[in-house]
Write a protein that holds these residues in place. Structure first.
Motif, short mmCIF file in Angstrom:
data_model
loop_
_atom_site.label_atom_id
_atom_site.label_comp_id
_atom_site.label_asym_id
_atom_site.label_seq_id
_atom_site.Cartn_x
_atom_site.Cartn_y
_atom_site.Cartn_z
N ARG A 59 -5.00 1.03 3.20
CA ARG A 59 -5.16 0.21 2.01
C ARG A 59 -5.60 1.07 0.83
NH1 ARG A 59 -2.52 -3.36 1.55
NH2 ARG A 59 -3.86 -4.08 -0.10
N GLY A 60 -5.77 0.43 -0.31
CA GLY A 60 -6.20 1.17 -1.50
C GLY A 60 -7.67 1.53 -1.45
N GLU A 80 2.82 -0.42 -1.87
CA GLU A 80 2.11 0.71 -2.45
C GLU A 80 1.51 0.32 -3.81
OE1 GLU A 80 1.35 3.34 -0.98
OE2 GLU A 80 0.67 4.66 -2.60
N ARG A 129 -1.55 -1.60 -3.25
CA ARG A 129 -2.60 -0.68 -2.85
C ARG A 129 -3.22 0.00 -4.08
NH1 ARG A 129 -1.83 4.58 -0.95
NH2 ARG A 129 -3.73 5.05 0.18
#
Lengths: 272, 211, 211
Positions: free
Chosen positions: B63-64, C18, C21
């Motif tokens: 995840r981020g 992405e 994220r």
């Protein structure tokens, strides 16, 4: 709010102020009148005793209650602010409007309209109070929900992009070199006997504050530059140029009594 | 940790998904990393902070934001590969002052040169600020001290300077004669014999750059 | 910006997962809300911040940390039901006077509102200290002057106010719809319309909230 309503009750029901209990109530009232947020607040509190929808409230009854409140407060020698008395006067006027048949010549708002507006104001104030309570009861940041406890820095990297081209660089150098080429030959050889304007400015700025009155320009020629003619001339010329510069900046005044007379200068009066 | 589970608990512990959620909120709001014990103390009775951390760590994978161990504690951190998003590059064009350009030009042409020499050529004093600015920009650097009385420091240009101006070498800078030939010098000086000596400069350059 | 050109994928945006994220990392890193535009500016070329926000919001549902809309911005906040775990992080709330709370509510519900209008609603003069305090706290700001005689200044609530009370925008204030329907946000009673100037507050409100 509950306590105040209670005191309000005591007051408007007109109990004997001479009893000990009433004296205590009166003492409390002094505090409580201060606690009211103006006449509209008092009216709103009074209207609650009617226990009806604010839209269906009897303004006439309310006006009477308010006038009784003001009378009682006066009897208790409570200092009432002017706006309480203004409201009392206005309500007395409204009462007369409501009781008397409408004047056909008067084109102002009728008693009913005035009463409706007052009822609206009370309802609106009550609504805002409720709204305020609801607002404060909401989940609040830092109490019920939270922001990131350790924020990471989102940095702004400032890249200074210098705006210089190689041409500018070359031209700058060329400018310097060609200036050199125009420079009198003698000065290049006798650089140690040349007093520059920068030096003159430095010297003059340093000294001008100390010589209170008019002083001769030649007195600024530094020691060691007076003997040699070339050096003295160079220093004098530089000081002269520096004097002009300082005069232009408004720092000094110049005076010359006649042609070829000595040049005098002094610090210019500082503005008050 | 397991002892909590064995405890005769009055209120059963929240489900693990809920415990994980609590840990997530706690680690988000806290200003310092928290140890397992600190987390455990904050959670309702019967919770298993260590177990919840394992679940949360797994959930954050890819995840981020990741769960990271920092010393004895745990903290939520943005994924390292996204660090570049946290920086904004802002280009602010800036003009150099005339004094700075002239000083820079002198350093480029006379490299290495002392401050006194720069002043000699410009005819005015060079403020320390100007030199500091040029050094800060990475275009000018301090060179060896000169073997003359006082052993003054010298200044020279950097490789960065050369790269910025697309020069291979400071000697690539055109001399006065070339400038004039190229019409880059608009003023034609009076031809004073002995003054018009561009060689002097070139010699110095040749000597000084071959180190 | 130049980094985009260096990207191996010259013009294709990263996959949505992405992007999500990235948004997560960005919003996690800051404690202040970020607008869609600010997020967009941070993301690589071709990304769709608004779309990524939708995905992220969904993913955060039921988690310990949620994505919240605050005014024009978006921010990560702990789920309100877990507030009890955070006693240590709790700030001691500033005690506001009754006058200050009422004034704040009037400004929020009647936004933008002049001082005279606040006084009309409360029936008492507004002490200068009250407005100063609210402005100082960052909850109230000066708005545009009103185009009425004297051109009085107006007051409105700030995004910080919305953020503090977890409101997406001023339309979400508790009970505001009912209040408006009942005509209680007007300057005159509904039955008296036409008697007084009905424009004042009513129209301004409509304009401001219906955008």
């Amino acid at each position: 709010m509950g306590d105040r309503d209670q005191n309000q009750f005591d007051l408007t029901r007109g109990e004997d102020p001479q009893t000990v209990a009433a004296r205590v109530a009166a003492e409390a009232l002094i505090v409580d009148v201060d606690g009211f947020e103006g006449p509209l607040d008092v009216l709103l509190t009074l209207s609650r005793t009617q226990k009806v929808d604010l839209r269906k409230i009897s303004i006439l009854d309310l006006a009477q209650q308010y006038l009784a409140f003001v009378e009682r407060a006066k009897a208790l020698r409570i200092e009432l602010a002017a706006d309480y008395l203004v409201m009392a006067a206005w309500l007395a006027f409204l009462k007369s409007r409501l009781l008397l048949p409408p004047d056909p010549l008067d084109d102002g708002p009728s008693g009913e309209e005035m009463a409706a507006h007052l009822a609206f104001q009370l309802e609106r104030l009550a609504a805002m109070r409720d709204a305020a309570a609801q607002l404060m009861a909401r989940d609040q940041l830092g109490r019920d929900f939270f922001a990131r406890g350790m924020p990471e820095t989102v940095s702004k990297i400032s890249i200074v992009k210098i705006d210089v081209t190689v041409m500018e660089l070359i031209q700058a150098y060329a400018r310097l070199r060609t200036r050199d080429e125009f420079r009198p030959f003698a000065m290049d050889r006798d650089r140690d006997r040349v007093f520059t304007m920068e030096q003159a400015l430095d010297r003059m700025r340093g000294l001008i504050g100390f010589s209170g009155d008019w002083s001769d320009l030649s007195s600024f020629v530094p020691p060691g530059w007076q003997e040699d003619g070339l050096a003295r001339r160079s220093a004098t010329a530089a000081l002269f140029a520096a004097a002009l510069e300082l005069a232009r900046e408004g720092k000094i005044e110049l005076r010359q009594t006649g042609l070829f007379e000595p040049l005098h200068l002094r610090q210019k009066d500082q503005p008050q | 940790m397991t002892q909590h589970l064995d405890d005769p608990v009055l209120f059963s512990a929240p489900p693990m998904a809920e415990q994980e959620r609590m840990i997530e909120a706690l680690l988000f709001a806290t200003s310092d990393p928290m140890t397992v014990k600190e987390l455990q103390d904050r959670l309702p009775h019967g919770c298993d902070a260590a177990q919840a951390l394992v679940h949360l760590k797994k959930r954050c994978e890819g995840r981020g934001v990741n769960l990271c161990r920092i010393g004895e504690g745990w903290a939520m951190r943005t994924a390292p590969d996204l660090g570049y998003l946290m920086q904004i590059e802002q280009e602010t064009p800036r003009k150099l002052s005339r004094a700075a350009i002239e000083t820079l030009a002198i350093i480029a042409y006379h490299h290495p040169v002392t401050r006194a020499q720069i002043e000699e050529i410009r005819g005015v004093s060079v403020s320390k600020g100007t030199l500091d600015l040029l050094i800060d920009m990475g275009w000018v650097r301090l060179g060896r001290r000169k073997m003359t009385p006082g052993r003054p420091v010298t200044f020279g240009v950097t490789d960065e300077f050369l790269a910025h101006f697309g020069l291979e070498n400071a000697r690539d800078l055109p001399g006065i004669k070339e400038l004039r030939a190229a019409g880059l010098l608009d003023s034609t000086p009076p031809s004073l014999d002995g003054l018009d000596d561009p060689d002097g400069l070139d010699d110095t350059q040749a000597q000084l750059f071959d180190d």
